[in-house]
Design an enzyme around this catalytic site. Structure first.
Site, PDB file in Angstrom:
ATOM      1  N   GLY A   1     -12.450  -2.519   1.842  1.00 44.03           N
ATOM      2  CA  GLY A   1     -11.365  -2.471   2.889  1.00 44.03           C
ATOM      3  C   GLY A   1     -10.133  -3.082   2.204  1.00 44.03           C
TER       4      GLY A   1
ATOM      5  CG  ASP B   1      -4.862 -15.103   9.293  1.00 42.18           C
ATOM      6  OD1 ASP B   1      -4.352 -14.481  10.420  1.00 42.18           O
ATOM      7  OD2 ASP B   1      -4.844 -14.551   8.220  1.00 42.18           O
TER       8      ASP B   1
ATOM      9  CB  VAL C   1     -12.016  -6.510  -0.278  1.00 41.34           C
ATOM     10  CG1 VAL C   1     -13.187  -7.207  -0.408  1.00 41.34           C
ATOM     11  CG2 VAL C   1     -10.905  -7.201   0.545  1.00 41.34           C
TER      12      VAL C   1
ATOM     13  CG  PHE D   1      -4.732 -10.991  -0.807  1.00 41.94           C
ATOM     14  CD1 PHE D   1      -4.207 -12.578  -0.527  1.00 41.94           C
ATOM     15  CD2 PHE D   1      -5.446 -10.774  -1.821  1.00 41.94           C
ATOM     16  CE1 PHE D   1      -4.150 -13.275  -1.855  1.00 41.94           C
ATOM     17  CE2 PHE D   1      -5.603 -11.853  -2.863  1.00 41.94           C
ATOM     18  CZ  PHE D   1      -5.006 -13.032  -2.715  1.00 41.94           C
ATOM     19  N   GLY D   2      -4.331  -7.178  -0.286  1.00 44.77           N
ATOM     20  CA  GLY D   2      -4.711  -6.343  -1.101  1.00 44.77           C
ATOM     21  C   GLY D   2      -6.175  -5.443  -0.846  1.00 44.77           C
TER      22      GLY D   2
HETATM   23  N1  ATP Z   1     -16.690 -11.115   1.495  1.00 47.93           N
HETATM   24  C1  ATP Z   1     -16.703  -9.949   1.932  1.00 47.93           C
HETATM   25  N2  ATP Z   1     -17.686  -9.146   2.126  1.00 47.93           N
HETATM   26  C2  ATP Z   1     -17.608  -8.028   2.575  1.00 47.93           C
HETATM   27  N3  ATP Z   1     -16.649  -7.243   2.831  1.00 47.93           N
HETATM   28  C3  ATP Z   1     -15.508  -7.967   2.951  1.00 47.93           C
HETATM   29  C4  ATP Z   1     -15.514  -9.254   2.351  1.00 47.93           C
HETATM   30  N4  ATP Z   1     -14.145  -9.627   2.496  1.00 47.93           N
HETATM   31  C5  ATP Z   1     -13.324  -8.573   3.002  1.00 47.93           C
HETATM   32  N5  ATP Z   1     -14.118  -7.641   3.253  1.00 47.93           N
HETATM   33  C6  ATP Z   1     -13.760  -6.410   3.849  1.00 47.93           C
HETATM   34  O1  ATP Z   1     -12.559  -5.901   3.627  1.00 47.93           O
HETATM   35  C7  ATP Z   1     -11.409  -5.988   4.577  1.00 47.93           C
HETATM   36  C8  ATP Z   1     -10.426  -6.365   4.280  1.00 47.93           C
HETATM   37  O2  ATP Z   1     -10.290  -7.777   4.287  1.00 47.93           O
HETATM   38  P1  ATP Z   1      -8.875  -8.645   4.012  1.00 47.93           P
HETATM   39  O3  ATP Z   1      -9.346 -10.070   4.316  1.00 47.93           O
HETATM   40  O4  ATP Z   1      -8.387  -8.471   2.815  1.00 47.93           O
HETATM   41  O5  ATP Z   1      -7.849  -8.073   5.143  1.00 47.93           O
HETATM   42  P2  ATP Z   1      -7.932  -8.169   6.549  1.00 47.93           P
HETATM   43  O6  ATP Z   1      -8.723  -9.423   7.043  1.00 47.93           O
HETATM   44  O7  ATP Z   1      -8.580  -6.918   7.339  1.00 47.93           O
HETATM   45  O8  ATP Z   1      -6.415  -8.363   7.156  1.00 47.93           O
HETATM   46  P3  ATP Z   1      -5.332  -9.407   6.644  1.00 47.93           P
HETATM   47  O9  ATP Z   1      -4.926  -9.136   5.510  1.00 47.93           O
HETATM   48  O10 ATP Z   1      -4.320  -9.129   8.034  1.00 47.93           O
HETATM   49  O11 ATP Z   1      -6.335 -10.681   6.794  1.00 47.93           O
HETATM   50  C9  ATP Z   1     -12.352  -6.820   5.854  1.00 47.93           C
HETATM   51  O12 ATP Z   1     -11.906  -6.460   6.864  1.00 47.93           O
HETATM   52  C10 ATP Z   1     -13.923  -6.397   5.408  1.00 47.93           C
HETATM   53  O13 ATP Z   1     -14.178  -5.391   6.031  1.00 47.93           O
END
Ligand code: ATP
Ligand code: MG
Length: 341
Positions: free
Chosen positions: A103, A227, A110, A107-108
């Site tokens: 995803g 958040d 993942v 932040f960037g």
């Molecule tokens: N530990 C993890 N295990 C599996 N998938 C993850 C994990 N962390 C993040 N992801 C996936 O990556 C996506 C992006 O996560 P991220 O926390 O960077 O952004 P976000 O929560 O979608 O947006 P924001 O930056 O506004 O918080 C998530 O929606 C999820 O689908």
């Protein structure tokens, strides 16, 4: 994965030492704070705010203003997080392959990756699956959030908080390594899938997320998450909910203070109106966001949805009249048929 239920530390993290008690050896490169560790047998007491370890007042408080990062490439942090080199994480994610992207957030990207028990990169598909979050190089704010995330999540341990395994800080690179959450985010399940989420899962997720939040708020040194939203609620294979993303977290008010004064950050549609208007932050701001997520879970509608007719775009505004009238309440409920499995 070995998980020591008594102290909540991962005993397999051989490059660190499992130690749930207070660390007294602080250096400029470490995060000077006692561990907050969940003990399954004492969950109830944790939630009642009586069982979290206290921090000596002399210890530095964590806040987004506490920006001493764990910069050493050799020193272990007191939370026994693994410290990865950039090269190790590059190998663990198959060179940050685009097809391993889980995803993307503010932040960037993942990425999915694989590591050995000692943190060394493992062959794709083998050993321990992890999620590697890579910070976009966009200046100080990202770095601040990276530091705050390491500081808080490195020390808060609870079944409903995602586990931070380690980090990488090398030149301009800032990465975070988490346990892999098989089912991704609640946002994906609520809004991006054609099959509606079963009600039993919605209830389980709601309770899990509430327990995570109660743990943060319930200690003698409360943490305000700031958040709480569906994309930050991650799900394991059994739909256990875990809160992720602590970059905006803030230590709660101390002593007889009623709030923390801070600049307003968070996500539009989830932030409490009084916090947005005054900058006064309390744990009730998180409770407001919890209410918004609860509405999203009940209705299957996003907190903000520009594709809906005006009057329905803001979920809280739309839902309020229904909430005030018992006879209309059921009209809020997600009308899509869903299995109750
Ligand atoms: N530990 C993890 N295990 C599996 N998938 C993850 C994990 N962390 C993040 N992801 C996936 O990556 C996506 C992006 O996560 P991220 O926390 O960077 O952004 P976000 O929560 O979608 O947006 P924001 O930056 O506004 O918080 C998530 O929606 C999820 O689908
Ligand atoms: Mg997130």
């Amino acid at each position: 994965m070995a998980d020591n239920n008594n102290c909540g530390c991962w005993t397999f993290l051989k490059r660190g030492v499992c130690n749930s008690s207070s660390s007294t050896t602080h250096s400029a490169n470490t995060i000077p704070r006692t561990s907050l560790v969940y003990d399954a047998a004492t969950e109830t007491r944790c939630l009642n705010a009586s069982n979290r370890e206290l921090f000596p007042p002399s210890e530095a408080r964590l806040s987004s203003d506490n920006l001493d990062p764990p910069t050493s490439t050799k020193t272990k942090s007191p939370r026994q997080l693994l410290q990865f080199t950039f090269q190790e994480l590059k190998s663990a994610t198959g060179n940050f392959r685009p097809d391993s992207i889980l995803g993307e957030g503010g932040f960037g990207y993942v990425f999915k990756g694989w590591i050995e028990e000692n943190g060394a990169p493992a062959k794709p598909g083998s050993r321990i699956t992890v999620a590697v979050k890579s910070l976009k190089l966009d200046g100080l704010q990202g770095h601040r959030e990276w530091v705050v995330e390491v500081a808080f999540l490195g020390q808060l341990h609870h079944p409903n908080l995602v586990k931070l395994i380690g980090y990488c800080i090398e030149e301009d690179h800032r990465l975070l390594v988490y346990e892999f959450m098989t089912r991704g985010s609640l946002e994906n399940h609520l809004f991006r899938r054609t099959i509606p989420l079963p009600w039993s899962n919605r209830i389980k997720i709601t309770l899990g997320a509430a327990k995570g939040l109660a743990f943060l708020h319930g200690g003698p040194e409360p943490v305000i998450y700031r958040d709480f939203k569906t994309s930050n609620i991650l799900l394991d294979s059994e739909y256990n909910a875990k809160l992720s993303d602590f970059g905006l977290a803030k230590a709660g008010p101390q002593g007889d203070k009623t709030h923390v004064s801070t600049r307003v950050v968070g996500t539009y549609g989830y932030a409490a109106p009084e916090y947005v208007m005054t900058g006064h932050l309390t744990s009730k701001s998180d409770v407001y966001s919890f209410g918004v997520v609860l509405l999203e879970i009940l209705t299957g509608r996003r907190s903000m949805d520009k594709k809906r007719p005006s009057g329905e775009q803001n979920l809280v505004t739309w839902a309020r009249p229904y909430l005030a009238d018992k006879r209309k309440l059921y009209q809020l409920v997600d009308p899509r048929p869903s299995y109750n499995g």
